[in-house]
Design an enzyme around this catalytic site. Structure first.
Site, PDB file in Angstrom:
ATOM      1  CG  ASP A  25      -2.243   0.721   0.961  1.00  0.00           C
ATOM      2  OD1 ASP A  25      -2.206   1.823   0.396  1.00  0.00           O
ATOM      3  OD2 ASP A  25      -3.296   0.177   1.318  1.00  0.00           O
ATOM      4  CG  HIS A  28      -1.099   3.112  -3.803  1.00  0.00           C
ATOM      5  ND1 HIS A  28      -1.396   2.958  -5.142  1.00  0.00           N
ATOM      6  CD2 HIS A  28      -1.633   2.030  -3.172  1.00  0.00           C
ATOM      7  CE1 HIS A  28      -2.082   1.841  -5.318  1.00  0.00           C
ATOM      8  NE2 HIS A  28      -2.231   1.254  -4.144  1.00  0.00           N
ATOM      9  CG  HIS A 207      -6.439  -2.570   4.403  1.00  0.00           C
ATOM     10  ND1 HIS A 207      -5.080  -2.815   4.236  1.00  0.00           N
ATOM     11  CD2 HIS A 207      -6.724  -1.492   3.632  1.00  0.00           C
ATOM     12  CE1 HIS A 207      -4.578  -1.930   3.395  1.00  0.00           C
ATOM     13  NE2 HIS A 207      -5.549  -1.107   3.017  1.00  0.00           N
ATOM     14  CE1 TYR A 298      -9.165   0.757  -3.824  1.00  0.00           C
ATOM     15  CE2 TYR A 298      -7.884   1.608  -5.666  1.00  0.00           C
ATOM     16  CZ  TYR A 298      -8.171   0.597  -4.773  1.00  0.00           C
ATOM     17  OH  TYR A 298      -7.463  -0.584  -4.821  1.00  0.00           O
TER      18      TYR A 298
END
Length: 349
Positions: A25, A28, A207, A298
């Site tokens: 993650d 990103h 998460h 998102y």
């Protein structure tokens, strides 16, 4: 209703399974650009600090390198090999999105030392995970289902999708707050819905993202409700405002007396000495990342929206609000410039 009495519970002495996502993650936050040497430094520090699993791959999973998602500085294989060389205790883990990564990539990752995988789908599309979960089980891997954008499905509907992933062979299914949109009550409702339908032997994971400044609180609530697998990252390094920061979560876990294998000081040192210097944009709650959570967008759309805002002379927040109104989901990053162009044209009228 599935019997839940025998489900392991951290409040009753069950150990938490801490999964670090800094090197997945967190990609990103660096636009998927990091050297294998830095991957090794982070993975080695995490392994020494006692996390149970370390996830490594492009931010959008195996084979995520593309113009849509963003090309990486190196291949997944170079990053995984760098981590595999230094990880001796933790499970080396990866992420796979069916339709982006294939069984072939999964099998190659396994050959490189990956022993655990999370198979990720949109929260209403669990059915597309069957082949990949099945293959992972055939390989003898630890496998979890990962229901992204969990805020977009009502608890009972999300739980039904989790039940599908369980039926395909998932050892664990996650409540995945990709947009950082869930509040404590929303997390509680979804975990309880999972407990109602999943077998007691199927683990539940959380998460969280920090877009509304609730990642640690949401994770704590999830654990109180029976979650045993916890995603977190060094310095919260992740998409948007980041993930649940592992250092404060472990501190809170200590205060609650929950069992885990992590060394708090070791995690703090890795966060401050290795990860923070890599950030070219602060991973924090600010006007843009807060808008992600507010609009339920998102989290990995942040950099794409910022680039479009710069190109078309717009406020990033306006783009993110429009993205939220249109209900874009992961994989639709290529629509963000179109939305920005529409907004620009509307301003000129």
């Amino acid at each position: 209703m599935t019997e839940t009495v025998s489900r392991p519970h951290a409040t009753e002495g069950a150990a938490l399974y801490i999964q670090d996502v800094t090197l997945r993650d967190g990609m990103h936050a660096m636009r998927h650009r990091i050297s294998p040497e830095k991957v090794a430094a982070i993975a080695g520090a995490l392994d020494t600090a006692g996390v149970d699993a370390i996830e490594v791959t492009h931010g959008d999973g195996l084979a995520g390198h593309s113009l849509t998602y963003g090309p990486g500085s190196n291949t997944d294989w170079e990053w995984i090999e760098a981590a595999a060389d230094v990880v001796h205790r933790a499970k080396l883990t990866t992420l796979l999105l069916p339709g982006v990564g294939t069984v072939r990539e999964l099998e190659h990752a396994y050959k490189l030392g990956v022993t655990s995988v999370r198979v990720a789908t949109h929260c209403t599309e669990a059915d597309v995970s069957a082949q990949h979960i099945g293959t992972a089980r055939e390989l003898g891997m630890d496998v979890s289902g990962f229901l992204m954008m969990s805020h977009l499905a009502e608890p009972s509907h999300l739980a039904a999708q989790a039940k599908l992933m369980e039926s395909y062979g998932a050892h664990c299914v996650y409540v995945t707050d990709s947009g950082g949109r869930l509040t404590m009550g929303s997390v509680r409702d979804r975990v309880r819905a999972y407990r109602d339908v999943l077998d007691a032997g199927t683990q539940i994971g959380i998460h969280a993202h920090q877009n509304l400044s609730l990642s640690v609180a949401n994770t704590v609530v999830a654990v109180e409700e029976g979650v045993t697998r916890v995603d977190a990252s060094l310095a919260g390094h992740g998409a948007g405002a980041g993930n649940c920061p592992i250092e404060p979560f472990i501190a809170v876990a200590d205060l609650h007396g929950w069992k885990h294998n992590c060394d708090l000081f070791g995690l703090q040192d890795a966060a401050d000495d290795i990860v923070r210097p890599l950030q070219d944009r602060p991973v924090q709650v600010d006007r843009e990342t807060l808008t992600l959570g507010y609009a339920g967008v998102y989290s990995s759309f942040l950099r794409h929206a910022e680039a479009a805002a710069k190109q078309y002379g717009l406020d990033t927040r306006a783009i993110l609000l429009a993205v939220g109104e249109r209900g874009l989901v992961g994989g639709q990053e290529d629509l963000i410039p179109d939305i920005a162009l529409d907004l620009q044209q509307n301003l000129r009228r």
